[in-house]
Design an enzyme around this catalytic site. Structure first.
Site, PDB file in Angstrom:
ATOM      1  N   TYR A   1       4.654   5.761  10.416  1.00 34.95           N
ATOM      2  CA  TYR A   1       3.738   4.692   9.989  1.00 34.95           C
ATOM      3  C   TYR A   1       4.464   3.628   9.167  1.00 34.95           C
ATOM      4  CZ  TYR A   1      -0.629   2.507   8.631  1.00 34.95           C
ATOM      5  OH  TYR A   1      -1.649   1.592   8.460  1.00 34.95           O
TER       6      TYR A   1
ATOM      7  N   TYR B   1      -8.568   5.327   8.100  1.00 30.73           N
ATOM      8  CA  TYR B   1      -8.665   5.594   9.539  1.00 30.73           C
ATOM      9  C   TYR B   1      -9.647   6.757   9.685  1.00 30.73           C
ATOM     10  CZ  TYR B   1      -4.391   2.833  10.396  1.00 30.73           C
ATOM     11  OH  TYR B   1      -3.459   1.822  10.484  1.00 30.73           O
TER      12      TYR B   1
ATOM     13  N   PRO C   1      -3.784  -0.588  19.096  1.00 25.85           N
ATOM     14  CA  PRO C   1      -3.503  -1.022  17.723  1.00 25.85           C
ATOM     15  C   PRO C   1      -3.534   0.075  16.663  1.00 25.85           C
ATOM     16  CG  PRO C   1      -5.688  -1.753  18.419  1.00 25.85           C
ATOM     17  CD  PRO C   1      -5.040  -1.142  19.617  1.00 25.85           C
TER      18      PRO C   1
ATOM     19  N   LYS D   1       1.622  -1.069  15.245  1.00 24.27           N
ATOM     20  CA  LYS D   1       3.041  -1.146  15.607  1.00 24.27           C
ATOM     21  C   LYS D   1       3.461  -2.407  16.368  1.00 24.27           C
ATOM     22  CE  LYS D   1       4.913   2.450  13.877  1.00 24.27           C
ATOM     23  NZ  LYS D   1       4.378   2.018  12.589  1.00 24.27           N
TER      24      LYS D   1
ATOM     25  N   HIS E   1       0.850  -1.201   0.000  1.00 22.98           N
ATOM     26  CA  HIS E   1       0.000   0.000   0.000  1.00 22.98           C
ATOM     27  C   HIS E   1       0.880   1.243   0.000  1.00 22.98           C
ATOM     28  CE1 HIS E   1      -4.162  -1.578   1.317  1.00 22.98           C
ATOM     29  NE2 HIS E   1      -3.508  -2.514   0.662  1.00 22.98           N
TER      30      HIS E   1
HETATM   31  P1  FAD Z   1       2.542 -12.970  20.703  1.00 16.76           P
HETATM   32  O1  FAD Z   1       2.141 -12.863  19.297  1.00 16.76           O
HETATM   33  O2  FAD Z   1       1.527 -12.768  21.772  1.00 16.76           O
HETATM   34  O3  FAD Z   1       3.213 -14.406  20.886  1.00 16.76           O
HETATM   35  C1  FAD Z   1       3.508 -14.942  22.145  1.00 16.76           C
HETATM   36  C2  FAD Z   1       3.435 -16.443  22.090  1.00 16.76           C
HETATM   37  O4  FAD Z   1       3.810 -16.972  23.358  1.00 16.76           O
HETATM   38  C3  FAD Z   1       2.003 -16.945  21.806  1.00 16.76           C
HETATM   39  O5  FAD Z   1       2.015 -17.849  20.729  1.00 16.76           O
HETATM   40  C4  FAD Z   1       1.603 -17.589  23.124  1.00 16.76           C
HETATM   41  O6  FAD Z   1       0.746 -18.709  22.936  1.00 16.76           O
HETATM   42  C5  FAD Z   1       2.950 -18.022  23.692  1.00 16.76           C
HETATM   43  N1  FAD Z   1       2.926 -18.205  25.145  1.00 16.76           N
HETATM   44  C6  FAD Z   1       2.261 -17.468  26.069  1.00 16.76           C
HETATM   45  N2  FAD Z   1       2.441 -18.003  27.291  1.00 16.76           N
HETATM   46  C7  FAD Z   1       3.237 -19.092  27.136  1.00 16.76           C
HETATM   47  C8  FAD Z   1       3.742 -20.054  28.021  1.00 16.76           C
HETATM   48  N3  FAD Z   1       3.448 -20.037  29.324  1.00 16.76           N
HETATM   49  N4  FAD Z   1       4.511 -21.037  27.538  1.00 16.76           N
HETATM   50  C9  FAD Z   1       4.810 -21.108  26.213  1.00 16.76           C
HETATM   51  N5  FAD Z   1       4.322 -20.214  25.306  1.00 16.76           N
HETATM   52  C10 FAD Z   1       3.553 -19.217  25.769  1.00 16.76           C
HETATM   53  N6  FAD Z   1       0.746  -5.218  15.258  1.00 16.76           N
HETATM   54  C11 FAD Z   1       1.255  -4.685  14.118  1.00 16.76           C
HETATM   55  O7  FAD Z   1       2.476  -4.524  14.038  1.00 16.76           O
HETATM   56  N7  FAD Z   1       0.465  -4.307  13.043  1.00 16.76           N
HETATM   57  C12 FAD Z   1      -0.880  -4.449  13.088  1.00 16.76           C
HETATM   58  O8  FAD Z   1      -1.561  -4.145  12.098  1.00 16.76           O
HETATM   59  C13 FAD Z   1      -1.466  -4.978  14.294  1.00 16.76           C
HETATM   60  N8  FAD Z   1      -2.790  -5.154  14.390  1.00 16.76           N
HETATM   61  C14 FAD Z   1      -3.292  -5.862  15.445  1.00 16.76           C
HETATM   62  C15 FAD Z   1      -4.627  -6.153  15.443  1.00 16.76           C
HETATM   63  C16 FAD Z   1      -5.161  -6.912  16.480  1.00 16.76           C
HETATM   64  C17 FAD Z   1      -6.599  -7.256  16.447  1.00 16.76           C
HETATM   65  C18 FAD Z   1      -4.322  -7.384  17.553  1.00 16.76           C
HETATM   66  C19 FAD Z   1      -4.885  -8.233  18.675  1.00 16.76           C
HETATM   67  C20 FAD Z   1      -2.977  -7.067  17.566  1.00 16.76           C
HETATM   68  C21 FAD Z   1      -2.449  -6.316  16.529  1.00 16.76           C
HETATM   69  N9  FAD Z   1      -1.100  -6.013  16.473  1.00 16.76           N
HETATM   70  C22 FAD Z   1      -0.582  -5.397  15.370  1.00 16.76           C
HETATM   71  C23 FAD Z   1      -0.206  -6.432  17.572  1.00 16.76           C
HETATM   72  C24 FAD Z   1       0.548  -7.735  17.295  1.00 16.76           C
HETATM   73  O9  FAD Z   1      -0.364  -8.746  16.943  1.00 16.76           O
HETATM   74  C25 FAD Z   1       1.383  -8.160  18.520  1.00 16.76           C
HETATM   75  O10 FAD Z   1       2.121  -7.057  18.969  1.00 16.76           O
HETATM   76  C26 FAD Z   1       2.322  -9.326  18.195  1.00 16.76           C
HETATM   77  O11 FAD Z   1       1.608 -10.541  18.109  1.00 16.76           O
HETATM   78  C27 FAD Z   1       3.416  -9.484  19.268  1.00 16.76           C
HETATM   79  O12 FAD Z   1       4.206 -10.608  18.985  1.00 16.76           O
HETATM   80  P2  FAD Z   1       4.906 -11.424  20.146  1.00 16.76           P
HETATM   81  O13 FAD Z   1       5.641 -12.536  19.482  1.00 16.76           O
HETATM   82  O14 FAD Z   1       5.662 -10.498  21.031  1.00 16.76           O
HETATM   83  O15 FAD Z   1       3.727 -11.977  21.058  1.00 16.76           O
HETATM   84  C1  DHB Z   2      -4.862  -3.635  10.851  1.00 16.74           C
HETATM   85  C2  DHB Z   2      -4.751  -3.519  12.214  1.00 16.74           C
HETATM   86  C3  DHB Z   2      -4.317  -2.336  12.760  1.00 16.74           C
HETATM   87  O1  DHB Z   2      -4.189  -2.215  14.086  1.00 16.74           O
HETATM   88  C4  DHB Z   2      -4.001  -1.253  11.958  1.00 16.74           C
HETATM   89  O2  DHB Z   2      -3.623  -0.084  12.518  1.00 16.74           O
HETATM   90  C5  DHB Z   2      -4.096  -1.376  10.584  1.00 16.74           C
HETATM   91  C6  DHB Z   2      -4.527  -2.579  10.031  1.00 16.74           C
HETATM   92  C7  DHB Z   2      -5.342  -4.911  10.258  1.00 16.74           C
HETATM   93  O3  DHB Z   2      -5.671  -5.826  11.023  1.00 16.74           O
HETATM   94  O4  DHB Z   2      -5.393  -5.006   9.029  1.00 16.74           O
END
Ligand code: FAD
Ligand code: DHB
Length: 398
Positions: free
Chosen positions: A387, A203, A295, A299, A74
Protein backbone atom coordinates in the site's frame (compact mmCIF):
# COMPACT_ATOMS: atom_id res chain seq x y z
CA UNK A 1 4.52 23.40 -39.37
CA UNK A 2 7.39 21.01 -38.62
CA UNK A 3 9.23 21.00 -35.29
CA UNK A 4 11.88 18.72 -33.85
CA UNK A 5 12.66 17.46 -30.37
CA UNK A 6 14.37 14.46 -28.80
CA UNK A 7 11.30 12.91 -27.12
CA UNK A 8 7.76 13.62 -28.29
CA UNK A 9 5.33 12.96 -25.44
CA UNK A 10 1.63 12.36 -26.05
CA UNK A 11 -0.51 13.15 -23.00
CA UNK A 12 -0.15 15.65 -20.14
CA UNK A 13 -1.29 13.30 -17.37
CA UNK A 14 0.99 12.33 -14.50
CA UNK A 15 3.02 9.99 -16.77
CA UNK A 16 3.67 12.50 -19.57
CA UNK A 17 4.43 15.47 -17.33
CA UNK A 18 6.72 13.50 -15.02
CA UNK A 19 8.54 12.04 -18.03
CA UNK A 20 9.13 15.54 -19.44
CA UNK A 21 10.58 16.74 -16.11
CA UNK A 22 12.71 13.64 -15.54
CA UNK A 23 14.22 14.00 -19.02
CA UNK A 24 14.78 17.72 -18.60
CA UNK A 25 16.79 17.03 -15.42
CA UNK A 26 19.11 14.91 -17.59
CA UNK A 27 19.39 17.57 -20.27
CA UNK A 28 17.10 15.78 -22.74
CA UNK A 29 14.61 17.88 -24.69
CA UNK A 30 10.95 16.94 -25.03
CA UNK A 31 7.64 18.44 -26.11
CA UNK A 32 4.22 17.45 -24.75
CA UNK A 33 0.99 17.24 -26.79
CA UNK A 34 -2.34 17.21 -24.91
CA UNK A 35 -5.79 17.01 -26.43
CA UNK A 36 -7.60 18.78 -23.59
CA UNK A 37 -7.25 22.33 -22.28
CA UNK A 38 -5.06 23.23 -19.32
CA UNK A 39 -8.16 24.22 -17.32
CA UNK A 40 -9.75 20.84 -18.06
CA UNK A 41 -6.80 18.66 -16.99
CA UNK A 42 -6.26 20.80 -13.89
CA UNK A 43 -9.88 20.30 -12.80
CA UNK A 44 -10.49 16.58 -13.51
CA UNK A 45 -11.13 14.71 -10.26
CA UNK A 46 -9.25 11.41 -10.10
CA UNK A 47 -6.80 9.90 -7.65
CA UNK A 48 -6.05 10.91 -4.09
CA UNK A 49 -3.36 8.67 -2.65
CA UNK A 50 0.35 9.12 -3.33
CA UNK A 51 2.63 6.29 -2.32
CA UNK A 52 5.78 7.01 -0.35
CA UNK A 53 8.06 6.64 -3.45
CA UNK A 54 5.80 8.91 -5.54
CA UNK A 55 5.84 11.65 -2.91
CA UNK A 56 9.64 11.32 -2.70
CA UNK A 57 9.91 11.56 -6.49
CA UNK A 58 7.88 14.78 -6.53
CA UNK A 59 10.17 16.24 -3.85
CA UNK A 60 13.30 15.21 -5.75
CA UNK A 61 11.97 16.88 -8.88
CA UNK A 62 11.35 20.07 -6.92
CA UNK A 63 7.55 19.84 -7.20
CA UNK A 64 6.73 18.65 -3.69
CA UNK A 65 6.46 21.94 -1.81
CA UNK A 66 2.70 22.44 -2.13
CA UNK A 67 2.05 18.74 -1.54
CA UNK A 68 4.06 19.00 1.69
CA UNK A 69 2.15 22.11 2.73
CA UNK A 70 -1.39 21.18 1.70
CA UNK A 71 -1.44 17.37 1.47
CA UNK A 72 -2.14 15.09 4.41
CA UNK A 73 0.32 12.48 5.56
CA UNK A 74 -1.58 9.38 6.73
CA UNK A 75 0.01 6.85 9.04
CA UNK A 76 -2.71 4.25 8.84
CA UNK A 77 -5.78 2.94 7.06
CA UNK A 78 -8.73 1.12 8.54
CA UNK A 79 -10.34 -2.06 7.29
CA UNK A 80 -13.99 -2.32 8.37
CA UNK A 81 -15.94 -5.56 8.25
CA UNK A 82 -18.23 -7.62 10.45
CA UNK A 83 -19.31 -4.49 12.35
CA UNK A 84 -15.75 -3.61 13.50
CA UNK A 85 -12.90 -1.41 12.34
CA UNK A 86 -9.28 -2.59 12.33
CA UNK A 87 -6.29 -0.29 11.93
CA UNK A 88 -3.29 -1.04 9.72
CA UNK A 89 -0.39 1.01 11.13
CA UNK A 90 1.66 1.87 8.06
CA UNK A 91 4.94 3.23 9.54
CA UNK A 92 5.04 0.58 12.23
CA UNK A 93 4.72 -2.19 9.63
CA UNK A 94 6.97 -0.67 6.93
CA UNK A 95 9.90 0.84 8.78
CA UNK A 96 8.49 4.35 8.87
CA UNK A 97 6.69 4.78 5.53
CA UNK A 98 3.42 6.65 5.06
CA UNK A 99 1.08 7.73 2.26
CA UNK A 100 0.10 11.26 1.28
CA UNK A 101 -3.46 12.23 0.45
CA UNK A 102 -3.11 14.96 -2.18
CA UNK A 103 -5.51 15.10 -5.16
CA UNK A 104 -4.25 14.17 -8.60
CA UNK A 105 -5.46 17.44 -10.14
CA UNK A 106 -3.32 19.35 -7.65
CA UNK A 107 -0.34 17.20 -8.67
CA UNK A 108 -1.19 18.05 -12.29
CA UNK A 109 -1.25 21.80 -11.50
CA UNK A 110 2.18 21.55 -9.83
CA UNK A 111 3.63 19.49 -12.70
CA UNK A 112 2.24 21.73 -15.47
CA UNK A 113 3.69 24.80 -13.74
CA UNK A 114 7.09 23.10 -13.33
CA UNK A 115 7.18 21.81 -16.92
CA UNK A 116 6.35 25.25 -18.35
CA UNK A 117 8.82 26.94 -15.98
CA UNK A 118 11.53 24.57 -17.27
CA UNK A 119 10.87 25.87 -20.78
CA UNK A 120 9.31 22.63 -22.04
CA UNK A 121 6.49 23.15 -24.53
CA UNK A 122 3.02 21.77 -23.79
CA UNK A 123 0.57 22.14 -26.68
CA UNK A 124 -2.94 21.99 -25.21
CA UNK A 125 -6.08 21.37 -27.27
CA UNK A 126 -4.44 19.37 -30.05
CA UNK A 127 -6.61 17.14 -32.27
CA UNK A 128 -6.16 14.40 -34.87
CA UNK A 129 -3.01 13.07 -33.19
CA UNK A 130 -1.38 10.24 -35.14
CA UNK A 131 1.93 8.39 -34.84
CA UNK A 132 4.18 7.74 -37.86
CA UNK A 133 7.30 5.71 -38.69
CA UNK A 134 7.58 4.45 -35.13
CA UNK A 135 9.79 1.53 -36.14
CA UNK A 136 12.23 3.82 -37.96
CA UNK A 137 14.96 6.00 -36.39
CA UNK A 138 12.92 9.09 -37.23
CA UNK A 139 9.39 8.71 -35.83
CA UNK A 140 6.99 11.61 -35.86
CA UNK A 141 3.66 12.73 -34.42
CA UNK A 142 1.19 14.59 -36.61
CA UNK A 143 -1.57 16.69 -35.10
CA UNK A 144 -3.77 19.67 -35.66
CA UNK A 145 -4.04 22.81 -33.59
CA UNK A 146 -6.51 25.61 -34.33
CA UNK A 147 -7.17 24.11 -37.77
CA UNK A 148 -3.49 24.01 -38.82
CA UNK A 149 -1.55 20.77 -39.46
CA UNK A 150 1.66 20.16 -37.52
CA UNK A 151 4.37 17.51 -37.39
CA UNK A 152 6.64 16.88 -34.40
CA UNK A 153 9.74 14.91 -35.41
CA UNK A 154 11.61 13.15 -32.64
CA UNK A 155 13.97 10.31 -31.74
CA UNK A 156 11.47 8.66 -29.38
CA UNK A 157 7.76 8.83 -28.65
CA UNK A 158 6.49 8.60 -25.06
CA UNK A 159 2.98 7.13 -25.32
CA UNK A 160 1.51 8.62 -22.12
CA UNK A 161 -2.01 9.22 -23.43
CA UNK A 162 -4.04 7.09 -21.03
CA UNK A 163 -6.26 4.10 -21.70
CA UNK A 164 -8.15 5.63 -24.66
CA UNK A 165 -5.25 7.39 -26.42
CA UNK A 166 -3.78 6.57 -29.84
CA UNK A 167 -0.33 5.30 -28.73
CA UNK A 168 -1.26 1.74 -27.82
CA UNK A 169 -3.36 1.51 -30.99
CA UNK A 170 -0.24 2.41 -33.02
CA UNK A 171 1.17 -1.01 -32.11
CA UNK A 172 -0.30 -3.56 -34.54
CA UNK A 173 -2.92 -5.68 -32.76
CA UNK A 174 -1.16 -8.89 -33.77
CA UNK A 175 1.97 -7.78 -31.88
CA UNK A 176 0.22 -6.66 -28.70
CA UNK A 177 0.16 -9.04 -25.77
CA UNK A 178 -2.83 -7.94 -23.73
CA UNK A 179 -4.63 -9.18 -20.64
CA UNK A 180 -8.05 -7.93 -19.51
CA UNK A 181 -10.30 -8.63 -16.56
CA UNK A 182 -13.53 -6.66 -16.18
CA UNK A 183 -15.18 -6.66 -12.75
CA UNK A 184 -18.98 -6.91 -12.45
CA UNK A 185 -19.16 -3.66 -10.48
CA UNK A 186 -18.23 0.00 -10.59
CA UNK A 187 -17.49 2.68 -7.99
CA UNK A 188 -19.92 5.51 -7.38
CA UNK A 189 -17.71 8.44 -6.30
CA UNK A 190 -18.82 11.66 -4.64
CA UNK A 191 -17.26 14.85 -3.37
CA UNK A 192 -19.15 16.52 -0.54
CA UNK A 193 -18.90 19.46 1.83
CA UNK A 194 -18.51 17.84 5.23
CA UNK A 195 -15.90 17.41 7.94
CA UNK A 196 -13.91 14.14 7.88
CA UNK A 197 -15.79 11.20 9.42
CA UNK A 198 -12.49 9.56 10.34
CA UNK A 199 -8.84 10.60 10.71
CA UNK A 200 -7.80 7.88 8.28
CA UNK A 201 -9.12 6.25 5.10
CA UNK A 202 -11.68 3.50 5.74
CA UNK A 203 -11.97 0.56 3.35
CA UNK A 204 -15.22 -1.19 4.33
CA UNK A 205 -16.60 -4.54 3.25
CA UNK A 206 -20.30 -5.23 3.82
CA UNK A 207 -22.95 -7.48 2.40
CA UNK A 208 -24.47 -4.47 0.65
CA UNK A 209 -21.09 -3.87 -1.03
CA UNK A 210 -17.82 -2.00 -0.58
CA UNK A 211 -17.35 1.58 0.69
CA UNK A 212 -14.24 3.78 0.75
CA UNK A 213 -14.12 6.92 2.85
CA UNK A 214 -11.32 9.23 1.76
CA UNK A 215 -10.73 12.91 2.25
CA UNK A 216 -9.61 16.06 0.47
CA UNK A 217 -9.52 18.63 3.29
CA UNK A 218 -11.11 19.52 6.62
CA UNK A 219 -14.21 20.64 4.68
CA UNK A 220 -14.32 18.41 1.56
CA UNK A 221 -14.61 14.62 1.60
CA UNK A 222 -14.17 12.02 -1.16
CA UNK A 223 -16.22 8.83 -0.80
CA UNK A 224 -17.03 5.86 -2.98
CA UNK A 225 -19.45 2.95 -2.86
CA UNK A 226 -19.57 -0.16 -5.01
CA UNK A 227 -22.37 0.02 -7.58
CA UNK A 228 -23.69 -1.60 -10.73
CA UNK A 229 -21.32 -0.47 -13.52
CA UNK A 230 -24.34 0.25 -15.75
CA UNK A 231 -26.11 2.36 -13.14
CA UNK A 232 -26.52 6.09 -13.73
CA UNK A 233 -25.81 8.96 -11.34
CA UNK A 234 -29.33 10.34 -11.96
CA UNK A 235 -30.76 7.26 -10.23
CA UNK A 236 -29.11 8.38 -6.99
CA UNK A 237 -30.61 11.28 -5.08
CA UNK A 238 -28.47 12.71 -2.27
CA UNK A 239 -30.79 11.12 0.31
CA UNK A 240 -30.46 7.70 -1.32
CA UNK A 241 -26.65 8.04 -1.45
CA UNK A 242 -26.41 8.92 2.25
CA UNK A 243 -28.77 6.10 3.22
CA UNK A 244 -26.55 3.66 1.32
CA UNK A 245 -23.34 4.91 2.97
CA UNK A 246 -24.94 4.71 6.43
CA UNK A 247 -26.31 1.21 5.83
CA UNK A 248 -23.00 -0.13 4.56
CA UNK A 249 -20.98 1.43 7.38
CA UNK A 250 -23.34 0.67 10.29
CA UNK A 251 -21.24 -0.90 13.04
CA UNK A 252 -23.48 -1.11 16.05
CA UNK A 253 -21.62 1.46 18.19
CA UNK A 254 -23.58 4.44 16.90
CA UNK A 255 -20.78 5.87 14.72
CA UNK A 256 -22.14 7.51 11.58
CA UNK A 257 -20.73 9.06 8.42
CA UNK A 258 -20.90 12.87 8.51
CA UNK A 259 -23.18 14.01 5.71
CA UNK A 260 -23.06 17.23 3.70
CA UNK A 261 -23.88 18.83 0.36
CA UNK A 262 -22.81 16.57 -2.51
CA UNK A 263 -21.28 18.62 -5.35
CA UNK A 264 -19.79 15.98 -7.63
CA UNK A 265 -20.95 12.48 -8.61
CA UNK A 266 -19.51 9.96 -11.07
CA UNK A 267 -19.30 6.23 -11.82
CA UNK A 268 -15.94 4.58 -12.44
CA UNK A 269 -15.47 1.25 -14.28
CA UNK A 270 -13.37 -1.43 -12.61
CA UNK A 271 -10.92 -3.42 -14.69
CA UNK A 272 -7.48 -4.93 -14.70
CA UNK A 273 -5.72 -4.46 -18.04
CA UNK A 274 -2.12 -4.95 -19.05
CA UNK A 275 -0.55 -4.50 -22.48
CA UNK A 276 2.78 -6.24 -22.04
CA UNK A 277 4.06 -4.84 -25.33
CA UNK A 278 5.45 -1.62 -23.89
CA UNK A 279 7.79 -0.97 -26.80
CA UNK A 280 7.27 -0.87 -30.55
CA UNK A 281 10.39 0.44 -32.29
CA UNK A 282 10.87 3.98 -30.99
CA UNK A 283 7.45 4.12 -29.28
CA UNK A 284 7.30 3.43 -25.52
CA UNK A 285 4.07 3.13 -23.54
CA UNK A 286 3.87 4.32 -19.92
CA UNK A 287 1.04 4.69 -17.40
CA UNK A 288 -2.62 4.04 -18.17
CA UNK A 289 -1.90 3.70 -21.91
CA UNK A 290 -0.34 0.35 -21.01
CA UNK A 291 -2.20 -0.74 -17.88
CA UNK A 292 -5.30 -0.08 -15.81
CA UNK A 293 -5.97 -1.23 -12.26
CA UNK A 294 -9.21 -1.29 -10.29
CA UNK A 295 -8.91 1.69 -7.91
CA UNK A 296 -9.06 -0.29 -4.65
CA UNK A 297 -5.29 -0.37 -4.18
CA UNK A 298 -4.79 3.33 -5.11
CA UNK A 299 -2.07 2.27 -7.53
CA UNK A 300 -2.79 3.81 -10.99
CA UNK A 301 -0.94 7.12 -10.72
CA UNK A 302 1.80 5.50 -8.70
CA UNK A 303 2.41 2.82 -11.33
CA UNK A 304 2.55 5.54 -13.99
CA UNK A 305 5.27 7.30 -11.96
CA UNK A 306 7.27 4.06 -11.65
CA UNK A 307 7.11 3.49 -15.43
CA UNK A 308 8.48 6.91 -16.35
CA UNK A 309 11.31 6.71 -13.82
CA UNK A 310 12.51 3.60 -15.69
CA UNK A 311 11.76 5.02 -19.14
CA UNK A 312 13.61 8.27 -18.51
CA UNK A 313 16.59 6.30 -17.27
CA UNK A 314 16.56 4.07 -20.38
CA UNK A 315 16.42 7.10 -22.68
CA UNK A 316 19.19 8.84 -20.72
CA UNK A 317 21.43 5.77 -21.10
CA UNK A 318 20.78 5.86 -24.83
CA UNK A 319 21.95 9.45 -25.20
CA UNK A 320 24.79 9.37 -22.66
CA UNK A 321 26.29 5.97 -23.39
CA UNK A 322 25.09 5.43 -26.93
CA UNK A 323 23.56 2.15 -25.69
CA UNK A 324 20.17 0.59 -26.39
CA UNK A 325 20.52 -1.76 -23.40
CA UNK A 326 18.21 0.34 -21.20
CA UNK A 327 15.62 0.64 -23.96
CA UNK A 328 15.71 -3.12 -24.51
CA UNK A 329 15.28 -3.76 -20.78
CA UNK A 330 12.48 -1.21 -20.20
CA UNK A 331 9.52 -3.53 -20.73
CA UNK A 332 10.91 -6.37 -18.61
CA UNK A 333 11.87 -4.06 -15.75
CA UNK A 334 8.66 -2.03 -15.81
CA UNK A 335 6.42 -5.10 -16.05
CA UNK A 336 7.76 -6.47 -12.76
CA UNK A 337 6.42 -3.48 -10.87
CA UNK A 338 3.28 -3.30 -13.02
CA UNK A 339 2.32 -6.93 -12.36
CA UNK A 340 2.96 -6.44 -8.63
CA UNK A 341 0.64 -3.42 -8.58
CA UNK A 342 -1.92 -5.21 -10.73
CA UNK A 343 -1.94 -8.21 -8.43
CA UNK A 344 -2.23 -6.08 -5.29
CA UNK A 345 -5.11 -4.10 -6.81
CA UNK A 346 -6.94 -7.29 -7.77
CA UNK A 347 -6.25 -8.79 -4.34
CA UNK A 348 -7.62 -5.75 -2.48
CA UNK A 349 -10.63 -5.68 -4.83
CA UNK A 350 -11.64 -9.31 -4.38
CA UNK A 351 -11.05 -9.11 -0.62
CA UNK A 352 -13.27 -6.07 -0.14
CA UNK A 353 -16.08 -6.40 -2.73
CA UNK A 354 -19.00 -8.80 -2.72
CA UNK A 355 -20.15 -9.80 -6.18
CA UNK A 356 -23.65 -10.90 -7.13
CA UNK A 357 -24.11 -14.59 -7.72
CA UNK A 358 -21.03 -15.65 -5.78
CA UNK A 359 -21.05 -18.99 -4.02
CA UNK A 360 -21.01 -19.15 -0.25
CA UNK A 361 -17.48 -20.55 -0.10
CA UNK A 362 -16.09 -17.49 -1.90
CA UNK A 363 -17.76 -15.22 0.66
CA UNK A 364 -16.32 -17.27 3.52
CA UNK A 365 -12.85 -17.19 1.93
CA UNK A 366 -13.13 -13.37 1.81
CA UNK A 367 -13.92 -13.21 5.49
CA UNK A 368 -11.11 -15.64 6.31
CA UNK A 369 -8.68 -13.44 4.37
CA UNK A 370 -9.86 -10.26 6.12
CA UNK A 371 -9.61 -11.94 9.54
CA UNK A 372 -6.06 -13.06 8.68
CA UNK A 373 -4.92 -9.61 7.50
CA UNK A 374 -6.03 -7.94 10.73
CA UNK A 375 -4.78 -10.66 13.07
CA UNK A 376 -1.43 -11.69 11.58
CA UNK A 377 1.49 -9.26 11.62
CA UNK A 378 2.98 -10.98 8.58
CA UNK A 379 -0.23 -10.55 6.58
CA UNK A 380 -0.69 -6.93 7.70
CA UNK A 381 2.93 -6.20 6.78
CA UNK A 382 2.40 -7.50 3.28
CA UNK A 383 -0.66 -5.29 2.79
CA UNK A 384 1.15 -2.27 4.26
CA UNK A 385 4.31 -2.80 2.20
CA UNK A 386 2.31 -2.85 -1.02
CA UNK A 387 0.00 0.00 0.00
CA UNK A 388 2.80 2.48 0.83
CA UNK A 389 4.50 1.41 -2.40
CA UNK A 390 7.50 -0.73 -3.19
CA UNK A 391 10.60 1.34 -3.94
CA UNK A 392 11.31 2.59 -7.45
CA UNK A 393 14.62 0.91 -8.17
CA UNK A 394 17.43 3.45 -7.96
CA UNK A 395 15.14 6.38 -7.18
CA UNK A 396 18.04 8.14 -5.46
CA UNK A 397 19.70 8.57 -8.85
CA UNK A 398 16.68 10.36 -10.37
P1 FAD B 1 -3.99 9.94 -17.70
O1 FAD B 1 -4.07 10.59 -16.39
O2 FAD B 1 -5.21 9.32 -18.29
O3 FAD B 1 -3.42 11.03 -18.72
C1 FAD B 1 -3.42 10.83 -20.11
C2 FAD B 1 -3.52 12.16 -20.81
O4 FAD B 1 -3.44 11.94 -22.22
C3 FAD B 1 -4.87 12.86 -20.54
O5 FAD B 1 -4.64 14.18 -20.10
C4 FAD B 1 -5.56 12.79 -21.89
O6 FAD B 1 -6.39 13.92 -22.13
C5 FAD B 1 -4.38 12.76 -22.86
N1 FAD B 1 -4.73 12.19 -24.16
C6 FAD B 1 -5.56 11.15 -24.42
N2 FAD B 1 -5.67 10.98 -25.76
C7 FAD B 1 -4.89 11.93 -26.34
C8 FAD B 1 -4.62 12.27 -27.67
N3 FAD B 1 -5.19 11.62 -28.70
N4 FAD B 1 -3.79 13.29 -27.92
C9 FAD B 1 -3.21 13.98 -26.91
N5 FAD B 1 -3.46 13.71 -25.60
C10 FAD B 1 -4.28 12.69 -25.32
N6 FAD B 1 -4.34 6.16 -8.84
C11 FAD B 1 -3.58 6.22 -7.72
O7 FAD B 1 -2.37 6.02 -7.82
N7 FAD B 1 -4.10 6.51 -6.47
C12 FAD B 1 -5.43 6.73 -6.31
O8 FAD B 1 -5.87 7.02 -5.18
C13 FAD B 1 -6.28 6.63 -7.47
N8 FAD B 1 -7.60 6.85 -7.37
C14 FAD B 1 -8.34 6.98 -8.51
C15 FAD B 1 -9.65 7.35 -8.38
C16 FAD B 1 -10.41 7.53 -9.53
C17 FAD B 1 -11.82 7.97 -9.39
C18 FAD B 1 -9.84 7.32 -10.84
C19 FAD B 1 -10.66 7.54 -12.09
C20 FAD B 1 -8.53 6.93 -10.96
C21 FAD B 1 -7.76 6.75 -9.82
N9 FAD B 1 -6.43 6.40 -9.89
C22 FAD B 1 -5.66 6.37 -8.76
C23 FAD B 1 -5.81 6.13 -11.20
C24 FAD B 1 -5.05 7.32 -11.79
O9 FAD B 1 -5.89 8.45 -11.82
C25 FAD B 1 -4.51 7.00 -13.20
O10 FAD B 1 -3.86 5.76 -13.16
C26 FAD B 1 -3.56 8.08 -13.71
O11 FAD B 1 -4.27 9.23 -14.11
C27 FAD B 1 -2.73 7.58 -14.91
O12 FAD B 1 -1.93 8.62 -15.40
P2 FAD B 1 -1.52 8.68 -16.93
O13 FAD B 1 -0.69 9.90 -17.09
O14 FAD B 1 -0.95 7.37 -17.35
O15 FAD B 1 -2.89 8.80 -17.73
C1 DHB C 1 -8.80 7.50 -3.21
C2 DHB C 1 -8.99 6.71 -4.32
C3 DHB C 1 -8.65 5.38 -4.26
O1 DHB C 1 -8.81 4.60 -5.34
C4 DHB C 1 -8.14 4.82 -3.10
O2 DHB C 1 -7.86 3.50 -3.05
C5 DHB C 1 -7.93 5.62 -2.00
C6 DHB C 1 -8.26 6.98 -2.06
C7 DHB C 1 -9.17 8.94 -3.27
O3 DHB C 1 -9.68 9.38 -4.31
O4 DHB C 1 -8.95 9.64 -2.28
Amino acid sequence: MKTTTQVGIIGAGPAGLLLALLLQRKGIASAVLEQRSREDIEATIKAGVLEHPTAELLRQLGVGARMDREGFVHEGIELAFGGRRHRIDLPELTGGKTITVYPQHEVIKDLVAAVLAAGISIEFGVTAVSLHDVTSATPSIRYEKDGAAHELRCDFIGGCDGFHGPSRQAIPQALRQEHLKAYPCGWFGILCEAPPSSDELIYAQSERGFVLLSTRSQTVQRMYFQCDPNDHVDNWSDDRIWAEFQARLANGDGWQVKEGRIFQKGIIAMRSFICETLRHGRLFLAGDSAHIVPPTGAKGLNLAAGDVVLLSRAITTYYRQDSEAGLDAYATQALKRIWRGEHFSWWMTQMLHDFEGEDSITRRFRRAQLDYVVSSRAAAMSLAENYVGLPFEGIESV
